[in-house]
Design an enzyme around this catalytic site. Structure first.
Site, PDB file in Angstrom:
ATOM      1  N   CYS A 116      -2.551   0.923   5.268  1.00  0.00           N
ATOM      2  CA  CYS A 116      -1.529   1.220   4.003  1.00  0.00           C
ATOM      3  C   CYS A 116      -1.565   2.625   3.566  1.00  0.00           C
ATOM      4  O   CYS A 116      -0.639   2.928   2.861  1.00  0.00           O
ATOM      5  CB  CYS A 116      -2.234   0.236   3.053  1.00  0.00           C
ATOM      6  SG  CYS A 116      -1.847  -1.432   3.541  1.00  0.00           S
ATOM      7  N   HIS A 256       1.077   2.878  -3.417  1.00  0.00           N
ATOM      8  CA  HIS A 256       1.343   1.768  -2.325  1.00  0.00           C
ATOM      9  C   HIS A 256       1.404   0.410  -3.090  1.00  0.00           C
ATOM     10  O   HIS A 256       0.871   0.342  -4.254  1.00  0.00           O
ATOM     11  CB  HIS A 256       0.131   2.026  -1.502  1.00  0.00           C
ATOM     12  CG  HIS A 256      -0.145   0.831  -0.575  1.00  0.00           C
ATOM     13  ND1 HIS A 256       0.989   0.413   0.065  1.00  0.00           N
ATOM     14  CD2 HIS A 256      -1.046  -0.045  -0.538  1.00  0.00           C
ATOM     15  CE1 HIS A 256       0.442  -0.834   0.818  1.00  0.00           C
ATOM     16  NE2 HIS A 256      -0.663  -0.994   0.518  1.00  0.00           N
ATOM     17  N   ASN A 286       3.742  -6.235   0.102  1.00  0.00           N
ATOM     18  CA  ASN A 286       3.233  -5.339   0.746  1.00  0.00           C
ATOM     19  C   ASN A 286       3.573  -4.929   2.218  1.00  0.00           C
ATOM     20  O   ASN A 286       3.401  -5.739   2.943  1.00  0.00           O
ATOM     21  CB  ASN A 286       1.566  -5.666   0.912  1.00  0.00           C
ATOM     22  CG  ASN A 286       0.587  -4.301   1.248  1.00  0.00           C
ATOM     23  OD1 ASN A 286       1.246  -3.233   1.828  1.00  0.00           O
ATOM     24  ND2 ASN A 286      -0.475  -4.742   1.203  1.00  0.00           N
TER      25      ASN A 286
END
Ligand code: UT7
Length: 331
Positions: A116, A256, A286
Protein backbone atom coordinates in the site's frame (compact mmCIF):
# COMPACT_ATOMS: atom_id res chain seq x y z
CA UNK A 1 23.49 25.49 -11.65
CA UNK A 2 19.90 25.78 -10.53
CA UNK A 3 18.30 23.16 -8.32
CA UNK A 4 16.14 20.68 -10.26
CA UNK A 5 12.89 19.62 -8.64
CA UNK A 6 10.65 16.77 -9.80
CA UNK A 7 7.05 17.85 -10.19
CA UNK A 8 3.79 16.07 -10.99
CA UNK A 9 2.48 17.58 -14.23
CA UNK A 10 -0.63 15.46 -14.78
CA UNK A 11 -2.82 12.66 -13.46
CA UNK A 12 -4.78 9.91 -15.21
CA UNK A 13 -6.87 7.05 -13.88
CA UNK A 14 -8.99 4.07 -14.79
CA UNK A 15 -11.85 2.58 -12.81
CA UNK A 16 -13.51 -0.68 -13.90
CA UNK A 17 -17.24 -0.38 -14.51
CA UNK A 18 -18.52 -3.12 -12.22
CA UNK A 19 -19.62 -1.81 -8.81
CA UNK A 20 -19.57 -4.36 -5.97
CA UNK A 21 -21.82 -3.00 -3.24
CA UNK A 22 -22.04 -3.89 0.45
CA UNK A 23 -25.49 -5.28 -0.29
CA UNK A 24 -24.11 -7.74 -2.83
CA UNK A 25 -21.29 -8.73 -0.45
CA UNK A 26 -23.87 -9.32 2.30
CA UNK A 27 -25.35 -12.05 0.10
CA UNK A 28 -21.93 -13.67 -0.40
CA UNK A 29 -20.62 -13.67 3.20
CA UNK A 30 -21.95 -13.01 6.70
CA UNK A 31 -21.51 -9.24 6.74
CA UNK A 32 -23.59 -6.08 6.62
CA UNK A 33 -23.49 -2.56 5.27
CA UNK A 34 -23.66 -1.34 8.87
CA UNK A 35 -20.54 -3.32 9.95
CA UNK A 36 -18.51 -2.32 6.91
CA UNK A 37 -19.47 1.36 7.12
CA UNK A 38 -18.83 1.57 10.87
CA UNK A 39 -15.55 -0.36 11.00
CA UNK A 40 -14.01 0.57 7.65
CA UNK A 41 -16.07 3.24 5.85
CA UNK A 42 -16.53 1.49 2.49
CA UNK A 43 -19.87 1.54 0.64
CA UNK A 44 -18.79 0.05 -2.69
CA UNK A 45 -15.73 -0.88 -4.71
CA UNK A 46 -14.94 -1.50 -8.40
CA UNK A 47 -14.14 -4.94 -9.80
CA UNK A 48 -12.39 -5.68 -13.11
CA UNK A 49 -14.41 -8.29 -14.97
CA UNK A 50 -13.39 -10.16 -18.10
CA UNK A 51 -11.37 -13.24 -18.89
CA UNK A 52 -7.64 -12.64 -19.25
CA UNK A 53 -7.72 -9.07 -17.96
CA UNK A 54 -5.02 -8.03 -15.51
CA UNK A 55 -3.49 -5.06 -13.74
CA UNK A 56 -1.72 -4.00 -16.94
CA UNK A 57 -5.04 -3.49 -18.75
CA UNK A 58 -6.13 -0.96 -16.14
CA UNK A 59 -2.63 0.54 -15.96
CA UNK A 60 -2.58 1.01 -19.72
CA UNK A 61 -5.93 2.84 -19.66
CA UNK A 62 -4.74 5.16 -16.88
CA UNK A 63 -1.50 5.90 -18.73
CA UNK A 64 -3.37 6.54 -22.01
CA UNK A 65 -5.51 9.12 -20.26
CA UNK A 66 -2.43 10.65 -18.65
CA UNK A 67 -0.62 10.97 -22.00
CA UNK A 68 -3.70 12.55 -23.57
CA UNK A 69 -4.20 15.04 -20.74
CA UNK A 70 -0.53 16.04 -20.66
CA UNK A 71 -0.25 16.14 -24.45
CA UNK A 72 2.61 13.66 -24.34
CA UNK A 73 3.36 11.25 -27.16
CA UNK A 74 4.46 7.75 -26.13
CA UNK A 75 7.94 8.35 -27.67
CA UNK A 76 8.60 11.15 -25.18
CA UNK A 77 8.22 9.01 -22.04
CA UNK A 78 11.68 7.89 -20.90
CA UNK A 79 10.87 5.84 -17.77
CA UNK A 80 7.74 4.04 -16.53
CA UNK A 81 7.54 2.67 -13.01
CA UNK A 82 4.60 0.47 -12.05
CA UNK A 83 3.68 0.04 -8.39
CA UNK A 84 1.71 -3.14 -7.85
CA UNK A 85 1.20 -6.21 -5.66
CA UNK A 86 -1.04 -7.77 -8.29
CA UNK A 87 1.27 -7.94 -11.31
CA UNK A 88 -0.01 -9.70 -14.42
CA UNK A 89 2.59 -12.39 -13.72
CA UNK A 90 5.25 -13.13 -11.10
CA UNK A 91 7.52 -12.30 -14.03
CA UNK A 92 7.90 -10.48 -16.36
CA UNK A 93 7.18 -7.16 -14.67
CA UNK A 94 3.94 -5.32 -15.40
CA UNK A 95 5.60 -1.97 -16.25
CA UNK A 96 6.96 -3.18 -19.61
CA UNK A 97 3.58 -4.79 -20.40
CA UNK A 98 1.84 -1.45 -19.80
CA UNK A 99 4.42 0.23 -22.06
CA UNK A 100 3.68 -2.34 -24.78
CA UNK A 101 -0.08 -1.80 -24.50
CA UNK A 102 0.32 1.98 -24.68
CA UNK A 103 2.87 2.04 -27.50
CA UNK A 104 5.85 3.18 -25.40
CA UNK A 105 8.87 1.45 -26.91
CA UNK A 106 12.30 0.37 -25.64
CA UNK A 107 12.49 2.48 -22.48
CA UNK A 108 13.56 1.60 -18.95
CA UNK A 109 10.57 0.16 -17.09
CA UNK A 110 10.17 -1.91 -13.94
CA UNK A 111 7.85 -2.67 -11.03
CA UNK A 112 8.03 -1.56 -7.42
CA UNK A 113 6.37 -3.69 -4.75
CA UNK A 114 5.87 -1.86 -1.49
CA UNK A 115 2.22 -2.89 -1.09
CA UNK A 116 0.00 0.00 0.00
CA UNK A 117 3.03 2.31 0.19
CA UNK A 118 3.94 1.35 -3.38
CA UNK A 119 2.97 4.66 -4.95
CA UNK A 120 5.08 6.65 -2.49
CA UNK A 121 8.06 4.33 -3.02
CA UNK A 122 7.71 4.57 -6.82
CA UNK A 123 7.28 8.35 -6.68
CA UNK A 124 10.48 8.54 -4.65
CA UNK A 125 12.36 6.58 -7.32
CA UNK A 126 10.93 8.87 -10.01
CA UNK A 127 11.89 11.93 -7.96
CA UNK A 128 15.49 10.78 -7.69
CA UNK A 129 15.78 9.80 -11.38
CA UNK A 130 14.38 13.18 -12.43
CA UNK A 131 16.49 15.18 -9.96
CA UNK A 132 19.59 13.41 -11.27
CA UNK A 133 18.93 15.11 -14.61
CA UNK A 134 18.87 11.75 -16.40
CA UNK A 135 15.11 11.50 -17.03
CA UNK A 136 12.65 14.09 -18.31
CA UNK A 137 9.25 12.40 -18.50
CA UNK A 138 8.62 9.68 -15.97
CA UNK A 139 5.30 7.88 -15.57
CA UNK A 140 4.46 6.44 -12.16
CA UNK A 141 1.44 4.16 -12.30
CA UNK A 142 -0.28 2.25 -9.50
CA UNK A 143 -2.26 -0.65 -10.95
CA UNK A 144 -4.07 -3.19 -8.83
CA UNK A 145 -6.46 -6.02 -9.57
CA UNK A 146 -6.97 -6.76 -5.86
CA UNK A 147 -9.98 -8.94 -6.73
CA UNK A 148 -7.52 -11.47 -8.19
CA UNK A 149 -6.01 -12.13 -4.73
CA UNK A 150 -9.18 -11.71 -2.66
CA UNK A 151 -10.99 -14.69 -1.15
CA UNK A 152 -14.69 -13.89 -1.52
CA UNK A 153 -15.58 -16.44 1.18
CA UNK A 154 -13.48 -14.60 3.81
CA UNK A 155 -15.55 -11.77 5.29
CA UNK A 156 -12.58 -10.31 7.15
CA UNK A 157 -10.80 -9.34 3.91
CA UNK A 158 -13.23 -9.49 0.97
CA UNK A 159 -15.07 -6.33 1.98
CA UNK A 160 -11.89 -4.25 2.00
CA UNK A 161 -10.39 -4.24 -1.48
CA UNK A 162 -11.16 -2.87 -4.92
CA UNK A 163 -9.57 -2.70 -8.39
CA UNK A 164 -8.27 0.49 -9.99
CA UNK A 165 -5.32 2.19 -11.58
CA UNK A 166 -4.01 5.76 -11.50
CA UNK A 167 -0.90 7.36 -12.94
CA UNK A 168 1.07 10.59 -12.68
CA UNK A 169 3.62 12.25 -14.95
CA UNK A 170 6.79 13.47 -13.20
CA UNK A 171 9.01 16.05 -14.90
CA UNK A 172 11.93 18.32 -13.99
CA UNK A 173 11.40 21.97 -13.08
CA UNK A 174 13.57 24.78 -11.79
CA UNK A 175 10.60 26.23 -9.92
CA UNK A 176 10.13 25.67 -6.20
CA UNK A 177 7.33 23.11 -6.72
CA UNK A 178 7.19 19.31 -6.81
CA UNK A 179 8.52 16.74 -4.36
CA UNK A 180 9.93 18.69 -1.44
CA UNK A 181 10.64 15.90 1.06
CA UNK A 182 10.12 12.17 1.53
CA UNK A 183 10.28 9.79 4.48
CA UNK A 184 9.99 6.09 3.67
CA UNK A 185 10.33 3.27 6.15
CA UNK A 186 10.00 -0.52 6.27
CA UNK A 187 9.99 -3.24 8.92
CA UNK A 188 10.05 -6.76 7.51
CA UNK A 189 9.36 -8.26 10.93
CA UNK A 190 5.71 -7.33 10.32
CA UNK A 191 5.44 -9.60 7.29
CA UNK A 192 3.43 -12.35 8.98
CA UNK A 193 0.52 -10.00 9.73
CA UNK A 194 -0.34 -9.13 6.11
CA UNK A 195 0.73 -11.26 3.18
CA UNK A 196 -0.12 -13.72 0.46
CA UNK A 197 1.28 -16.93 1.90
CA UNK A 198 1.91 -18.94 -1.26
CA UNK A 199 2.92 -18.49 -4.87
CA UNK A 200 6.39 -17.17 -4.08
CA UNK A 201 9.65 -19.04 -3.54
CA UNK A 202 8.95 -19.92 0.12
CA UNK A 203 5.70 -21.71 -0.68
CA UNK A 204 5.50 -22.39 -4.41
CA UNK A 205 2.02 -23.02 -5.77
CA UNK A 206 0.76 -26.55 -5.32
CA UNK A 207 -2.54 -28.40 -4.92
CA UNK A 208 -2.02 -28.11 -1.16
CA UNK A 209 -1.50 -24.33 -1.22
CA UNK A 210 -4.61 -23.90 -3.33
CA UNK A 211 -6.70 -26.17 -1.08
CA UNK A 212 -5.45 -24.22 1.94
CA UNK A 213 -6.45 -20.91 0.26
CA UNK A 214 -2.94 -19.54 0.54
CA UNK A 215 -3.16 -17.49 -2.67
CA UNK A 216 -5.26 -14.66 -1.34
CA UNK A 217 -4.72 -11.78 1.08
CA UNK A 218 -4.14 -12.96 4.65
CA UNK A 219 -4.46 -10.18 7.20
CA UNK A 220 -4.47 -10.02 10.99
CA UNK A 221 -6.60 -6.90 10.99
CA UNK A 222 -6.04 -5.61 14.50
CA UNK A 223 -2.25 -6.04 14.46
CA UNK A 224 -2.05 -4.15 11.15
CA UNK A 225 -4.54 -1.53 12.34
CA UNK A 226 -2.48 -0.68 15.45
CA UNK A 227 0.74 -0.23 13.50
CA UNK A 228 -1.00 1.65 10.67
CA UNK A 229 -2.61 4.16 13.02
CA UNK A 230 0.59 4.98 14.88
CA UNK A 231 3.09 4.79 12.01
CA UNK A 232 1.07 6.72 9.42
CA UNK A 233 0.23 9.46 11.91
CA UNK A 234 3.81 9.64 13.25
CA UNK A 235 5.48 9.86 9.86
CA UNK A 236 2.99 12.48 8.61
CA UNK A 237 3.52 14.60 11.71
CA UNK A 238 7.30 14.15 11.32
CA UNK A 239 7.38 15.37 7.71
CA UNK A 240 5.21 18.38 8.61
CA UNK A 241 7.42 19.27 11.59
CA UNK A 242 10.72 18.98 9.78
CA UNK A 243 9.42 21.22 6.98
CA UNK A 244 7.94 23.71 9.47
CA UNK A 245 4.44 23.13 8.13
CA UNK A 246 1.61 23.95 10.50
CA UNK A 247 -1.88 22.53 9.90
CA UNK A 248 -2.82 25.88 8.34
CA UNK A 249 0.05 25.64 5.85
CA UNK A 250 -1.17 22.28 4.57
CA UNK A 251 -3.79 22.54 1.82
CA UNK A 252 -4.46 18.80 1.55
CA UNK A 253 -3.72 15.54 3.31
CA UNK A 254 -3.85 12.58 0.92
CA UNK A 255 -3.89 9.41 2.99
CA UNK A 256 -3.85 5.82 1.77
CA UNK A 257 -7.47 4.61 1.84
CA UNK A 258 -7.47 1.42 3.95
CA UNK A 259 -9.78 2.38 6.79
CA UNK A 260 -11.62 5.61 7.55
CA UNK A 261 -10.61 5.29 11.22
CA UNK A 262 -6.89 5.24 10.25
CA UNK A 263 -7.43 8.27 8.00
CA UNK A 264 -9.24 10.14 10.80
CA UNK A 265 -6.49 9.32 13.31
CA UNK A 266 -3.81 10.67 10.96
CA UNK A 267 -5.75 13.89 10.29
CA UNK A 268 -6.41 14.37 14.02
CA UNK A 269 -2.76 13.85 14.89
CA UNK A 270 -1.81 16.55 12.36
CA UNK A 271 -4.62 18.87 13.46
CA UNK A 272 -5.99 18.97 9.91
CA UNK A 273 -9.72 19.65 9.32
CA UNK A 274 -11.69 16.90 7.60
CA UNK A 275 -12.47 19.22 4.63
CA UNK A 276 -8.78 19.21 3.76
CA UNK A 277 -8.49 15.42 3.75
CA UNK A 278 -9.03 13.57 0.49
CA UNK A 279 -11.35 10.63 1.19
CA UNK A 280 -12.89 8.38 -1.45
CA UNK A 281 -12.66 5.04 0.38
CA UNK A 282 -16.47 4.88 0.47
CA UNK A 283 -16.58 4.52 -3.33
CA UNK A 284 -13.46 2.53 -4.20
CA UNK A 285 -12.27 0.70 -1.06
CA UNK A 286 -8.61 -0.12 -0.67
CA UNK A 287 -6.97 -0.18 -4.10
CA UNK A 288 -3.48 -0.60 -2.61
CA UNK A 289 -0.92 1.34 -4.69
CA UNK A 290 -3.64 3.17 -6.65
CA UNK A 291 -5.34 4.95 -3.71
CA UNK A 292 -3.15 8.07 -3.53
CA UNK A 293 -2.95 8.91 -7.26
CA UNK A 294 -6.67 8.12 -7.54
CA UNK A 295 -7.35 10.82 -4.93
CA UNK A 296 -5.11 13.30 -6.78
CA UNK A 297 -7.03 12.49 -9.97
CA UNK A 298 -10.43 13.06 -8.35
CA UNK A 299 -9.40 16.29 -6.63
CA UNK A 300 -7.19 17.60 -9.47
CA UNK A 301 -9.50 20.51 -10.40
CA UNK A 302 -9.45 21.81 -6.82
CA UNK A 303 -5.65 21.81 -6.57
CA UNK A 304 -3.75 25.04 -7.05
CA UNK A 305 -0.16 25.70 -7.95
CA UNK A 306 1.87 26.00 -4.76
CA UNK A 307 -0.57 24.01 -2.56
CA UNK A 308 1.29 22.14 0.18
CA UNK A 309 0.14 18.53 0.06
CA UNK A 310 1.12 15.69 2.39
CA UNK A 311 0.78 12.15 1.05
CA UNK A 312 0.82 9.30 3.59
CA UNK A 313 0.64 5.52 3.43
CA UNK A 314 1.01 2.32 5.41
CA UNK A 315 1.01 -1.21 4.06
CA UNK A 316 2.25 -4.77 4.05
CA UNK A 317 5.90 -5.37 4.73
CA UNK A 318 5.44 -3.41 6.84
CA UNK A 319 6.13 -0.35 4.69
CA UNK A 320 5.05 3.19 5.41
CA UNK A 321 5.93 6.74 4.59
CA UNK A 322 5.03 10.29 3.88
CA UNK A 323 5.82 12.64 1.01
CA UNK A 324 5.53 16.42 1.02
CA UNK A 325 4.78 17.91 -2.38
CA UNK A 326 4.07 21.43 -3.61
CA UNK A 327 1.46 21.14 -6.35
CA UNK A 328 2.78 22.29 -9.71
CA UNK A 329 -0.15 23.53 -11.81
CA UNK A 330 -3.68 24.89 -11.96
CA UNK A 331 -6.13 22.80 -14.01
O1 UT7 B 1 -3.88 -1.24 3.42
C1 UT7 B 1 -2.88 -1.99 4.01
C2 UT7 B 1 -2.92 -1.94 5.48
N1 UT7 B 1 -4.15 -2.49 5.98
C3 UT7 B 1 -4.82 -1.82 6.90
O2 UT7 B 1 -4.47 -0.73 7.25
C4 UT7 B 1 -6.02 -2.50 7.53
C5 UT7 B 1 -5.94 -2.40 9.03
N2 UT7 B 1 -6.99 -3.11 9.71
C6 UT7 B 1 -8.29 -2.71 9.70
O3 UT7 B 1 -8.62 -1.78 8.99
C7 UT7 B 1 -9.28 -3.40 10.58
O4 UT7 B 1 -8.58 -4.21 11.51
C8 UT7 B 1 -10.30 -4.29 9.81
C9 UT7 B 1 -11.24 -3.40 9.03
C10 UT7 B 1 -9.59 -5.24 8.88
C11 UT7 B 1 -11.14 -5.08 10.81
O5 UT7 B 1 -11.79 -4.22 11.74
P1 UT7 B 1 -11.67 -4.46 13.31
O6 UT7 B 1 -12.47 -3.42 13.96
O7 UT7 B 1 -10.21 -4.54 13.64
O8 UT7 B 1 -12.39 -5.85 13.48
P2 UT7 B 1 -11.82 -7.19 14.09
O9 UT7 B 1 -10.87 -7.85 13.15
O10 UT7 B 1 -11.37 -6.95 15.49
O11 UT7 B 1 -13.14 -8.05 14.17
C12 UT7 B 1 -14.20 -7.71 15.06
C13 UT7 B 1 -15.36 -8.66 14.83
C14 UT7 B 1 -14.94 -10.13 14.81
O12 UT7 B 1 -15.98 -10.89 15.39
P3 UT7 B 1 -15.88 -11.41 16.89
O13 UT7 B 1 -14.64 -12.25 16.94
O14 UT7 B 1 -15.76 -10.17 17.73
O15 UT7 B 1 -17.15 -12.15 17.07
C15 UT7 B 1 -14.87 -10.44 13.36
O16 UT7 B 1 -15.08 -11.83 13.08
O17 UT7 B 1 -15.94 -8.41 13.56
C16 UT7 B 1 -16.01 -9.63 12.82
N3 UT7 B 1 -15.88 -9.31 11.41
C17 UT7 B 1 -16.92 -9.01 10.63
N4 UT7 B 1 -18.25 -8.93 10.89
C18 UT7 B 1 -19.05 -8.58 9.87
C19 UT7 B 1 -14.74 -9.24 10.67
N5 UT7 B 1 -15.03 -8.90 9.41
C20 UT7 B 1 -16.37 -8.75 9.36
C21 UT7 B 1 -17.28 -8.41 8.34
N6 UT7 B 1 -18.59 -8.32 8.65
N7 UT7 B 1 -16.87 -8.13 7.09
Amino acid sequence: MKNINAVITGVGAYLPEYVLTNEELSKMVDTSDEWIMTRVGIKERRILKGEGKGASDMGAEAVKELLKKTNTSPEDVDLLICATVTPDHVFPATGPIICDKVGIKDIQSFDVNAACSGFLYALDVANKFVKSGMHKKVVVVGAEKMSSITDYTDRTTCVLFGDASAAVMVEPTEEEVGVMDTILRSDGSGRQHLLMKAGGSVNPSSHETIDAKMHSVYQEGQAVFKRAVSNMADVSAEIAERNNLTADDIAWLVPHQANLRIIDATARRMGIDKEKVMINIQRYGNTTSATIPLCLWEWEKQLKKGDNIVLAAFGAGFTWGSTYIKWGYNS
